[in-house]
Design a protein around this motif. Structure first.
Motif, mmCIF file in Angstrom:
data_model
loop_
_atom_site.group_PDB
_atom_site.id
_atom_site.type_symbol
_atom_site.label_atom_id
_atom_site.label_comp_id
_atom_site.label_asym_id
_atom_site.label_seq_id
_atom_site.Cartn_x
_atom_site.Cartn_y
_atom_site.Cartn_z
ATOM 1 N N ARG A 216 0.850 -1.209 0.000
ATOM 2 C CA ARG A 216 0.000 0.000 0.000
ATOM 3 C C ARG A 216 0.876 1.246 0.000
ATOM 4 N NH1 ARG A 216 -4.665 -1.135 4.596
ATOM 5 N NH2 ARG A 216 -5.317 -3.192 3.847
ATOM 6 N N THR A 217 1.962 1.231 0.790
ATOM 7 C CA THR A 217 2.818 2.417 0.894
ATOM 8 C C THR A 217 3.604 2.632 -0.403
ATOM 9 O OG1 THR A 217 2.978 1.904 3.257
ATOM 10 C CG2 THR A 217 4.431 3.621 2.426
ATOM 11 N N ALA B 227 -9.745 11.554 -1.807
ATOM 12 C CA ALA B 227 -10.106 10.192 -1.404
ATOM 13 C C ALA B 227 -8.961 9.303 -1.865
ATOM 14 C CB ALA B 227 -11.409 9.774 -2.057
ATOM 15 N N VAL B 228 -8.453 8.464 -0.967
ATOM 16 C CA VAL B 228 -7.329 7.591 -1.297
ATOM 17 C C VAL B 228 -7.730 6.159 -0.981
ATOM 18 C CG1 VAL B 228 -4.899 7.049 -0.828
ATOM 19 C CG2 VAL B 228 -5.690 9.423 -0.684
ATOM 20 N N SER B 229 -7.583 5.284 -1.961
ATOM 21 C CA SER B 229 -7.882 3.875 -1.729
ATOM 22 C C SER B 229 -6.687 3.050 -2.202
ATOM 23 C CB SER B 229 -9.148 3.502 -2.497
ATOM 24 O OG SER B 229 -9.443 2.139 -2.277
ATOM 25 N N LEU B 230 -6.212 2.182 -1.328
ATOM 26 C CA LEU B 230 -5.034 1.367 -1.646
ATOM 27 C C LEU B 230 -5.351 -0.066 -1.264
ATOM 28 C CD1 LEU B 230 -2.516 3.736 0.160
ATOM 29 C CD2 LEU B 230 -2.803 3.580 -2.327
ATOM 30 N N GLY B 231 -4.905 -1.020 -2.067
ATOM 31 C CA GLY B 231 -5.209 -2.408 -1.723
ATOM 32 C C GLY B 231 -4.173 -3.384 -2.230
ATOM 33 N N VAL B 232 -3.959 -4.430 -1.428
ATOM 34 C CA VAL B 232 -3.033 -5.505 -1.803
ATOM 35 C C VAL B 232 -3.721 -6.817 -1.453
ATOM 36 C CG1 VAL B 232 -0.786 -6.584 -1.306
ATOM 37 C CG2 VAL B 232 -0.990 -4.078 -1.340
ATOM 38 N N ILE C 18 -2.846 3.230 6.075
ATOM 39 C CA ILE C 18 -2.093 3.883 4.993
ATOM 40 C C ILE C 18 -2.971 4.814 4.143
ATOM 41 C CG2 ILE C 18 -0.353 3.624 3.136
ATOM 42 C CD1 ILE C 18 0.438 2.257 5.854
ATOM 43 N N GLY C 19 -4.029 4.296 3.521
ATOM 44 C CA GLY C 19 -4.860 5.128 2.638
ATOM 45 C C GLY C 19 -5.426 6.352 3.354
ATOM 46 N N ALA D 95 -2.400 -5.750 -6.599
ATOM 47 C CA ALA D 95 -2.093 -4.549 -5.812
ATOM 48 C C ALA D 95 -2.360 -3.323 -6.672
ATOM 49 C CB ALA D 95 -0.627 -4.556 -5.355
ATOM 50 N N GLY D 96 -2.847 -2.280 -6.025
ATOM 51 C CA GLY D 96 -3.114 -1.057 -6.773
ATOM 52 C C GLY D 96 -3.749 -0.007 -5.889
ATOM 53 N N GLY D 97 -4.131 1.085 -6.514
ATOM 54 C CA GLY D 97 -4.766 2.136 -5.735
ATOM 55 C C GLY D 97 -5.219 3.294 -6.602
ATOM 56 N N PHE D 98 -5.976 4.178 -5.981
ATOM 57 C CA PHE D 98 -6.358 5.411 -6.679
ATOM 58 C C PHE D 98 -6.420 6.581 -5.709
ATOM 59 C CE2 PHE D 98 -10.627 3.630 -5.656
ATOM 60 C CZ PHE D 98 -11.218 4.720 -5.039
ATOM 61 N N VAL D 99 -6.256 7.766 -6.263
ATOM 62 C CA VAL D 99 -6.424 9.028 -5.525
ATOM 63 C C VAL D 99 -7.345 9.898 -6.358
ATOM 64 C CG1 VAL D 99 -5.285 11.110 -4.657
ATOM 65 C CG2 VAL D 99 -4.092 8.935 -4.545
#
Ligand SMILES: [Zn+2]
Length: 294
Positions: free
Chosen positions: A47-48, A158-163, A141-142, A174-178
């Motif tokens: 996530r980081t 808005a922050v979304s992070l996932g593994v 983290i998010g 794994a990925g994420g969006f802002v």
């Protein structure tokens, strides 16, 4: 085979909305293999790393970004460096830290604990880096990154992070969006974005189902007719090298190197960011002494 790692930037609602998304499965799996992280540590580091790349892509060409999570949980610390070229590296203090699953999820918040997030932005031309230290919101983290963006950068985000980690410990998604609300956004735009973010599936699930960064953004910016601005590759990359290790040894001084040569005959140095091990042998140490003996 997972999708290649990619980062996409988009804009919507006459540039009052900025959005970024990344799929980082390959680089998070690389980090897991390099550091032999247990599932909770893999999720925290992944996530980081993803957050580092998303924030890094907002930097200017010659800026670098460091994210440092320090907490009282079993992980103790997470360190990530990223740049504007889509390169990221990182490690955790206790790679084998792992906690029982909580509410069906890896317990990243529990593994981090309470503590602080330090964000350092360094410019090659500036003497002092810009440093921001904030208490952790949840250690997930998010939400901590969103808190930083709002409080230090004054950008509601808005922050979304996932593994997603398989039982055999491999990282399979794994990925994420802002998504960020820029000045001038209408109340309608903000309400629509909030609704979209609330109904979006967890990002690790989207990536697991094969979503590309564009497809993730299409869900988050549903109803906006977003414009893609840029697409770029992202990767795990550490700029350590044998030359840098030799530079550190030279900086230790002649007496220190002579001592190492006498006691050990060789020196092994491990880069904490990528776990690469460098061995400097007897002959190299001797020539180092020769070159630094003036
Ligand atoms: Zn390294």
């Amino acid at each position: 085979m997972p999708l290649p790692d990619l980062l996409v930037k988009a804009t919507a609602a006459e540039k009052t909305v900025r959005a970024l998304s990344a799929v980082t499965t390959c680089l998070v799996e690389e980090a897991r293999m390099r550091h032999q992280t247990a599932p909770t540590a893999s999720a925290a580091l992944g996530r980081t790393l993803t957050a580092g790349l998303l924030l890094g892509s907002m930097l200017k060409e010659d800026e670098t970004l460091s994210l440092q999570f320090l907490g009282n949980g079993p992980l103790r610390g997470i360190f990530v460096d990223a740049n504007a070229q889509g390169e990221v590296r990182g490690f955790v203090y206790h790679p084998r830290a792992h906690l029982p699953i909580r509410n069906g999820k890896l317990d990243v918040g529990g593994a981090v604990g309470s503590g602080t997030l330090t964000v350092i932005r360094a410019q090659s031309w500036a003497k002092e880096p810009y440093r921001s230290i904030l208490p952790l919101v949840s250690g997930e983290i998010g939400s901590d990154i969103a808190h930083y963006l709002l409080n230090s950068e004054q950008i509601p985000s808005a922050v979304s992070l996932g593994v997603f980690v398989r039982p055999d410990e491999t990282v399979v998604a794994a990925g994420g969006f802002v998504v960020q609300i820029m000045p001038g956004a209408s109340g309608e735009t903000i309400a629509q974005l909030e609704a979209n973010v609330a109904k979006a599936k967890p990002v690790s699930q989207m990536v697991r189902e094969g979503a590309t960064p564009q497809e993730i953004l299409m869900q988050v910016l549903d109803g906006f007719g977003a414009t893609t601005l840029a697409e770029s590759a992202v990767r795990f990359n550490c700029r350590c090298s044998l030359d840098r290790v030799l530079g550190v040894l030279i900086a230790l001084g002649k007496a220190e190197v002579e001592d190492l040569l006498r006691k050990e005959g060789q020196v092994s140095v491990t880069c904490e960011f990528c776990n690469e091990q460098y061995t400097v042998g007897h002959a190299e140490l001797e020539s180092l002494l020769g070159s630094s003996a003036q």
